[in-house]
Design a protein around this motif. Structure first.
Motif, short mmCIF file in Angstrom:
data_model
loop_
_atom_site.label_atom_id
_atom_site.label_comp_id
_atom_site.label_asym_id
_atom_site.label_seq_id
_atom_site.Cartn_x
_atom_site.Cartn_y
_atom_site.Cartn_z
N GLN A 1 0.79 -1.25 0.11
CA GLN A 1 0.08 -0.08 0.03
C GLN A 1 0.87 1.43 0.10
N CYS A 2 2.00 1.06 0.69
CA CYS A 2 3.08 2.32 0.73
C CYS A 2 3.57 2.70 -0.87
N LEU A 3 3.63 1.80 -1.48
CA LEU A 3 4.04 1.91 -3.02
C LEU A 3 3.00 2.33 -3.87
N THR A 4 1.94 1.87 -3.59
CA THR A 4 0.61 2.29 -4.49
C THR A 4 0.27 3.98 -4.14
N ASP A 5 0.11 4.01 -2.70
CA ASP A 5 0.06 5.48 -2.59
C ASP A 5 0.79 6.62 -2.87
N THR A 6 2.06 6.29 -2.91
CA THR A 6 3.09 7.33 -3.56
C THR A 6 3.12 7.35 -5.01
N GLY A 7 2.40 6.34 -5.47
CA GLY A 7 2.33 6.50 -6.97
C GLY A 7 3.55 5.68 -7.75
N LEU A 8 4.39 5.03 -7.11
CA LEU A 8 5.45 4.26 -7.44
C LEU A 8 4.99 3.11 -8.31
N VAL A 9 3.79 2.57 -7.80
CA VAL A 9 3.28 1.45 -8.47
C VAL A 9 1.56 1.64 -8.80
N PHE A 10 1.31 1.27 -9.86
CA PHE A 10 0.00 1.49 -10.03
C PHE A 10 -0.76 0.12 -10.27
#
Length: 380
Positions: free
Chosen positions: A63-72
């Protein structure tokens, strides 16, 4: 890994295990940057020997990666599988012999997917090189369009490496240009500057409710002596973009710690607060720096639209200007992270009145709690 990876401000505010997971996505993804995105799969692939990490813990790191826009993340294929694309995969990885992806790409019919590609490309038309409005404008020729590098009729796909962000007009003009001829920006791009300003004004004002507008109506920012030069602050609009890129989904901006002892504004009745703050910043720090008024105003408008405290935002701008740092969502974010570390030794963001904060406030508080729990388990 590029050396710049370790200096990235956005990565610096997420837990170390989340940064490790982001690196692991480069190995798990195919040559298009697409990978399966379920906690059980990620746990088995990236943390198979880490018994102290549960599947729930891994889900929080994802969730950290998706919330920061690094992973979609997205649902893809007939089987409706949970998939994800590493947004800037081709910027991080150089593929010598790229293989065709066997995984379904995200659907271009979804505006969030098109917006993700626009953030990846810096909201810059990949044909004419001019900026793309971040909100739809009246002149449809200036709006966002996704172009297939290799046309679909010639066998092109919707995979990330074959699509790019363009203006509607440029996309159409490129299709009408005979093969082998140089692309010439179409005449219908005339008036693009006005469209960009219109989108910028609406992005800063449309999300401000009546109470916010009223509270800001009579505020004029005047630079004050930098008495807090060692204190930095952070605008938590995490996009831009990725990125990016700005917080276009309006999920909320975590508000920085308040310090009412040093107000940065005086009461007058003049122009919009974002214009006055931008002008004050440029008057003080533009000399010797390459600040763009449009970029500074966009960051300021985004922060105010997400109800960031104006005085704290001004302190953040002062800090960046004194260090000759660029003004972006990422640099403001890193600054606010530093002040949180200075004011809260436990690095956990307190939620006022026991109520959960909206959007990214809750996410940031969760990340700090996740990192703290990992540290506690390690020390035990």
């Amino acid at each position: 890994m590029k050396p710049e990876f370790w200096e990235d401000e956005l990565l610096g505010v997420i837990p170390r295990d989340a940064r490790l997971l982001f690196i692991a996505t480069f190995n798990m993804a195919d040559d298009e940057g697409i990978l399966r995105w379920t906690p059980a799969y990620i746990k088995a692939q990236a943390f198979m020997y880490d018994d102290d990490l549960t599947i729930g813990d891994v889900g929080k790191l994802m969730q950290c990666l998706t919330d920061t826009g690094l992973v979609f993340p997205y649902i893809g294929g007939v089987a409706r599988q949970q998939m994800a694309v590493v947004v800037n995969f081709r910027k991080h990885q150089r593929i010598n012999r790229p293989q065709k992806s066997k995984l379904p790409p995200p659907s271009l019919g979804n505006y969030k997917v098109r917006e993700m590609y626009a953030r990846r490309d810096g909201w810059t038309c990949q044909l004419c090189g001019n900026e793309i409005p971040r909100l739809p404008v009246a002149n449809d020729s200036h709006n966002l369009s996704i172009d297939h590098i290799r046309p679909v009729v010639a066998g092109g796909t919707d995979h990330p490496s074959n699509v790019r962000a363009t203006h509607q007009a440029c996309n159409k003009s490129r299709r009408d240009t005979p093969d082998g001829e140089e692309f010439i920006p179409p005449r219908s791009l005339a008036g693009l500057e006005a469209s960009l300003n219109d989108a910028l004004n609406r992005s800063g004002n449309s999300s401000l409710n009546g109470s916010v507008n009223e509270s800001h109506a009579n505020v004029n920012f005047e630079p004050e002596p930098d008495t807090d030069s060692e204190i930095s602050s952070l605008n938590h609009s995490l996009m831009e973009g990725k990125g990016r890129e700005g917080n276009r989904e309006r999920k909320g901006t975590p508000q920085p710690p308040s310090d009412s002892s040093s107000p940065a504004v005086a009461q007058t009745g003049e122009r919009a607060i974002e214009d006055r703050m931008t002008d004050a910043f440029l008057d003080r720090f533009a000399r010797g720096n390459s600040y763009s008024r449009r970029q500074v105003r966009k960051v300021v408008a985004d922060a105010l639209a997400n109800e960031t405290d104006p005085s704290e935002l001004w302190r953040a701008l002062e800090r960046l200007g004194s260090l000759s740092k660029p003004v972006s969502a990422g640099t403001l974010q890193f600054a606010f992270s530093e002040i949180r570390q200075a004011q809260n030794a436990s690095n956990v963001i307190a939620l006022s009145s026991g109520q959960p904060l909206p959007g990214l406030d809750t996410n940031l508080a969760g990340w700090a709690a996740v990192a703290a729990s990992f540290d506690t388990e390690d020390s035990a």
